[in-house]
Design an enzyme around this catalytic site. Structure first.
Site, PDB file in Angstrom:
ATOM      1  N   PHE A 191    -122.044  27.073 -22.173  1.00 52.01           N
ATOM      2  CA  PHE A 191    -123.162  26.198 -21.807  1.00 52.01           C
ATOM      3  C   PHE A 191    -123.763  26.545 -20.452  1.00 52.01           C
ATOM      4  CE2 PHE A 191    -119.918  24.057 -19.254  1.00 52.01           C
ATOM      5  CZ  PHE A 191    -120.652  23.670 -18.139  1.00 52.01           C
ATOM      6  N   LYS A 245    -124.169  32.750 -31.612  1.00 52.43           N
ATOM      7  CA  LYS A 245    -123.737  31.346 -31.719  1.00 52.43           C
ATOM      8  C   LYS A 245    -123.698  30.814 -30.289  1.00 52.43           C
ATOM      9  CE  LYS A 245    -120.980  28.517 -31.347  1.00 52.43           C
ATOM     10  NZ  LYS A 245    -121.205  27.382 -30.414  1.00 52.43           N
ATOM     11  N   GLU A 267    -123.423  24.633 -28.104  1.00 55.30           N
ATOM     12  CA  GLU A 267    -124.066  23.498 -28.782  1.00 55.30           C
ATOM     13  C   GLU A 267    -124.474  22.417 -27.788  1.00 55.30           C
ATOM     14  OE1 GLU A 267    -121.007  24.515 -28.698  1.00 55.30           O
ATOM     15  OE2 GLU A 267    -119.516  23.036 -29.331  1.00 55.30           O
ATOM     16  N   ARG A 268    -124.118  22.618 -26.488  1.00 54.94           N
ATOM     17  CA  ARG A 268    -124.416  21.552 -25.532  1.00 54.94           C
ATOM     18  C   ARG A 268    -125.817  21.661 -24.931  1.00 54.94           C
ATOM     19  NH1 ARG A 268    -118.925  21.152 -22.143  1.00 54.94           N
ATOM     20  NH2 ARG A 268    -118.294  23.046 -23.178  1.00 54.94           N
ATOM     21  N   SER A 271    -114.406  29.678 -21.866  1.00 54.42           N
ATOM     22  CA  SER A 271    -113.167  29.350 -21.145  1.00 54.42           C
ATOM     23  C   SER A 271    -112.008  30.234 -21.642  1.00 54.42           C
ATOM     24  CB  SER A 271    -112.838  27.872 -21.372  1.00 54.42           C
ATOM     25  OG  SER A 271    -112.681  27.636 -22.754  1.00 54.42           O
ATOM     26  N   CYS A 278    -118.994  30.831 -13.465  1.00 53.85           N
ATOM     27  CA  CYS A 278    -117.692  31.498 -13.524  1.00 53.85           C
ATOM     28  C   CYS A 278    -117.457  32.315 -12.255  1.00 53.85           C
ATOM     29  CB  CYS A 278    -117.597  32.392 -14.746  1.00 53.85           C
ATOM     30  SG  CYS A 278    -118.714  33.774 -14.628  1.00 53.85           S
ATOM     31  N   GLU A 309    -108.954  25.823 -13.439  1.00 58.40           N
ATOM     32  CA  GLU A 309    -110.381  25.938 -13.118  1.00 58.40           C
ATOM     33  C   GLU A 309    -110.998  24.530 -13.143  1.00 58.40           C
ATOM     34  OE1 GLU A 309    -112.864  27.756 -16.189  1.00 58.40           O
ATOM     35  OE2 GLU A 309    -114.037  28.738 -14.622  1.00 58.40           O
TER      36      GLU A 309
HETATM   37  P1  NAD Z   1    -116.074  26.952 -24.016  1.00 57.15           P
HETATM   38  O1  NAD Z   1    -114.947  27.899 -24.094  1.00 57.15           O
HETATM   39  O2  NAD Z   1    -115.796  25.504 -24.238  1.00 57.15           O
HETATM   40  O3  NAD Z   1    -117.197  27.337 -25.105  1.00 57.15           O
HETATM   41  C1  NAD Z   1    -117.707  28.642 -25.211  1.00 57.15           C
HETATM   42  C2  NAD Z   1    -118.141  28.881 -26.657  1.00 57.15           C
HETATM   43  O4  NAD Z   1    -117.002  28.774 -27.520  1.00 57.15           O
HETATM   44  C3  NAD Z   1    -119.162  27.870 -27.164  1.00 57.15           C
HETATM   45  O5  NAD Z   1    -120.139  28.543 -27.924  1.00 57.15           O
HETATM   46  C4  NAD Z   1    -118.335  26.930 -28.009  1.00 57.15           C
HETATM   47  O6  NAD Z   1    -119.054  26.369 -29.086  1.00 57.15           O
HETATM   48  C5  NAD Z   1    -117.224  27.825 -28.543  1.00 57.15           C
HETATM   49  N1  NAD Z   1    -115.978  27.095 -28.771  1.00 57.15           N
HETATM   50  C6  NAD Z   1    -115.507  26.044 -28.047  1.00 57.15           C
HETATM   51  N2  NAD Z   1    -114.324  25.628 -28.547  1.00 57.15           N
HETATM   52  C7  NAD Z   1    -114.038  26.437 -29.599  1.00 57.15           C
HETATM   53  C8  NAD Z   1    -112.944  26.507 -30.514  1.00 57.15           C
HETATM   54  N3  NAD Z   1    -111.922  25.669 -30.435  1.00 57.15           N
HETATM   55  N4  NAD Z   1    -112.975  27.479 -31.449  1.00 57.15           N
HETATM   56  C9  NAD Z   1    -113.996  28.323 -31.545  1.00 57.15           C
HETATM   57  N5  NAD Z   1    -115.067  28.297 -30.698  1.00 57.15           N
HETATM   58  C10 NAD Z   1    -115.088  27.365 -29.740  1.00 57.15           C
HETATM   59  O7  NAD Z   1    -116.800  27.194 -22.606  1.00 57.15           O
HETATM   60  P2  NAD Z   1    -117.948  26.340 -21.933  1.00 57.15           P
HETATM   61  O8  NAD Z   1    -117.391  25.035 -21.473  1.00 57.15           O
HETATM   62  O9  NAD Z   1    -119.163  26.335 -22.767  1.00 57.15           O
HETATM   63  O10 NAD Z   1    -118.277  27.255 -20.664  1.00 57.15           O
HETATM   64  C11 NAD Z   1    -117.581  27.167 -19.452  1.00 57.15           C
HETATM   65  C12 NAD Z   1    -116.474  28.184 -19.360  1.00 57.15           C
HETATM   66  O11 NAD Z   1    -117.006  29.487 -19.531  1.00 57.15           O
HETATM   67  C13 NAD Z   1    -115.796  28.208 -18.012  1.00 57.15           C
HETATM   68  O12 NAD Z   1    -114.414  28.358 -18.203  1.00 57.15           O
HETATM   69  C14 NAD Z   1    -116.378  29.437 -17.324  1.00 57.15           C
HETATM   70  O13 NAD Z   1    -115.563  30.018 -16.332  1.00 57.15           O
HETATM   71  C15 NAD Z   1    -116.554  30.348 -18.487  1.00 57.15           C
HETATM   72  N6  NAD Z   1    -117.538  31.378 -18.202  1.00 57.15           N
HETATM   73  C16 NAD Z   1    -117.074  32.638 -17.983  1.00 57.15           C
HETATM   74  C17 NAD Z   1    -117.963  33.641 -17.674  1.00 57.15           C
HETATM   75  C18 NAD Z   1    -117.480  35.035 -17.425  1.00 57.15           C
HETATM   76  O14 NAD Z   1    -118.309  35.903 -17.391  1.00 57.15           O
HETATM   77  N7  NAD Z   1    -116.200  35.278 -17.268  1.00 57.15           N
HETATM   78  C19 NAD Z   1    -119.335  33.359 -17.591  1.00 57.15           C
HETATM   79  C20 NAD Z   1    -119.771  32.067 -17.843  1.00 57.15           C
HETATM   80  C21 NAD Z   1    -118.851  31.077 -18.152  1.00 57.15           C
END
Ligand code: NAD
Length: 496
Positions: free
Chosen positions: A148, A172, A175-176, A225, A280, A382
């Site tokens: 998101f 994909k 969704e937020r 994450s 991140c 985090e």
């Molecule tokens: P998230 O992991 O909750 O979601 C990321 C994606 O995974 C979304 O599209 C979501 O729909 C999907 N997803 C969530 N739960 C799932 C599940 N159980 N099974 C399958 N798919 C699932 O992350 P977020 O809250 O949207 O974003 C924040 C996180 O992303 C933070 O931890 C941040 O550090 C990380 N991030 C990392 C980078 C990097 O380059 N390392 C960059 C941006 C964000």
């Protein structure tokens, strides 16, 4: 109420059996619904990509790149619309959303360079009348799953390069906050992308799991994450797919006693609290070397944080906006509570910010916590909020050991005037992206982005040169055209 749907085979679709609320985090109200794709809908998107692939693969790279040139122009022409959608659903202030979009556009610019990047390697006369070359062929249908916190930029890390390399793509997004992502995908079609080359399905775990297990998908790029990144990586690998999965972070800044303290404070302010710390690469831990440096840092930070302005995305005089959801607001406040309970000192407390006219928004004010130790939960995990924690150490080596011992290794930074110390730090620290007096060392689009340790699962980093390698497979051809009449006898020794 508007429902954000899917973009499949060049058409917007809003049919949905399941939907989810999309919030405006600045007001705390529901602004839209987003469709959550069923397995069958995701399979339609994959089929559309698969059908578009043969023709797109054989389209000359220069023609594919030409679409990206037009796409870049459309992104610039529509920047105000994109920025306002990011603000509405993510909560970013316009100056921050503009920075995100600009970084995304730079990835499109790099993708325009594809014909040069895809030239491959050629060696003449590797043997008698034998020439050899290596070429980079596309993989087929590839997938991106994005978080998101950068709804415009992170998808643009992925599909422009994947597509220009000749692949077809299923995205994909989160969704937020899906609307800016959808608008950008529509602009790419307006730029002339053939239907089916890029498809976007909104959804949750059901959509993701369908993508991870479908044998038509050849590679998966993920950003999100760490627990989900690990799940994506192991599942994609178990299903025979190439995968890069970028995860979470805990980025430390070492503040050396010789640092220009006023500069360090200014840099820390933006890097810790910009975008409400939902980056991140946000600096979330300042490691002060020596008590004198720590005391100076804490008192200067406290003073500098006085005028910090948290508020609605629509007021560009605000420094940062709300966090993404009520649940996330509660989680961030929970981390501040836990640090206090475990013995840390909350120097500036953002747990109850007053934002006039936006009392139901998901706000957390800038928070500074001193005397944090590595055993504390708020240090280990985090937080992803506007919280800067200060850890006090005695030496630079102790600071480096602390960073190396942490689970994450995304970004780090050192503030110092000592070139030798900075060089030693950047050479030896176990972190993927390092800043020297640069708080957010996010690589430019023609380098690649990626952390170490549990901040990245996989070998290749995102965007830049690594993305060309990720989205192509190498084929090496060896060719002989012997002169007429020259025939070699059978050779039983290994050719050399
Ligand atoms: P998230 O992991 O909750 O979601 C990321 C994606 O995974 C979304 O599209 C979501 O729909 C999907 N997803 C969530 N739960 C799932 C599940 N159980 N099974 C399958 N798919 C699932 O992350 P977020 O809250 O949207 O974003 C924040 C996180 O992303 C933070 O931890 C941040 O550090 C990380 N991030 C990392 C980078 C990097 O380059 N390392 C960059 C941006 C964000």
């Amino acid at each position: 109420m508007t429902t954000v749907g899917h973009l499949i085979n060049g058409e917007m679709r809003t049919d949905a059996q399941r939907t989810q609320d999309v919030f405006n985090p600045s007001t705390g109200t529901v602004s839209k619904q987003v469709a959550l794709a069923e397995k069958a809908t995701v399979e339609e998107a994959i089929a559309a990509a698969q059908a578009a692939y043969p023709e797109w693969r054989n389209t000359p790279p220069a023609k594919r790149a030409r679409v990206m040139f037009r796409f870049k122009e459309l992104l610039e022409q529509n920047s105000d619309r994109i920025i306002s959608l990011i603000g509405e659903e993510h909560g970013k202030i316009s100056h921050d959303a503009a920075g995100e979009l600009q970084r995304g556009i730079e990835n499109v610019e790099y993708a325009c360079y594809a014909p040069e990047l895809l030239k491959g390697e050629h060696s003449k006369n590797v043997g008698p009348a034998i020439d050899s070359w290596s070429e980079m062929q596309p993989l087929g249908v590839v997938v991106g799953i994005t978080p998101f916190n950068f709804p415009a930029m992170v998808p643009l890390w992925m599909y422009p390069m994947a597509i220009v390399c000749g692949n077809c793509f299923v995205l994909k997004p989160s969704e937020r906050d899906p609307s800016s992502t959808m608008l950008i995908a529509e602009l790419l079609h307006e730029a002339g992308l053939p239907a089916g080359v890029l498809n976007v399905v909104n959804g949750d775990k059901e959509a993701v799991d369908t993508l991870l297990t479908d044998e038509r998908i050849k590679a998966v790029s993920f950003v999100g994450s760490t627990p989900i990144a690990e799940y994506i990586y192991t599942t994609a690998n178990a299903n025979g797919k190439r995968c890069q999965a970028l995860g979470g972070a805990k980025n430390h800044a070492i503040v050396m006693p010789d640092a220009d303290m006023d500069n360090a404070v200014n840099q820390l302010l933006g890097a810790a609290f910009g975008s409400s710390g939902e980056r991140c690469m946000a600096l979330s831990v300042a490691v002060a070397v020596g008590d004198q440096a720590a005391d100076t840092l804490v008192s200067k930070m406290k003073e500098a944080m006085g005028p910090l302005k948290v508020g609605a995305y629509s007021d560009s005089s605000n420094d940062f906006g709300p966090v993404i959801t009520k649940a996330h607001q509660d989680k961030v406040v929970g981390y501040i509570n836990s640090a206090e309970e475990q013995g840390a000192t909350v120097v500036v407390d953002g747990r109850n910010p007053q934002v006039e006219g936006h009392e139901n928004g998901f706000f957390v004010g800038g928070t500074l916590i001193d005397q944090v130790t590595p055993e504390m939960r708020s240090y280990k995990e985090e937080i992803f909020g506007p919280v800067l924690q200060v850890v006090r150490v005695e030496s630079m080596q102790e600071a480096m050991d602390l960073i190396d011992a942490h689970e994450y290794g995304n970004g780090t930074c050192i503030f110092t005037r000592d070139g030798e110390a900075a060089r030693y730090f950047s050479d030896n620290i176990n972190v993927g992206m390092v800043g020297i007096n640069v708080p957010l060392p996010v690589p430019v689009s023609y380098h690649s982005f990626g952390g170490w340790k549990r901040s990245l699962f996989g070998d290749l980093h995102a965007y830049g040169p690594d993305s060309v390698r990720f989205y192509t497979k190498r084929k090496t051809v060896t060719q002989r055209w012997p002169s007429a009449g020259v025939r070699e006898g059978a050779q039983f020794a290994f050719p050399s």
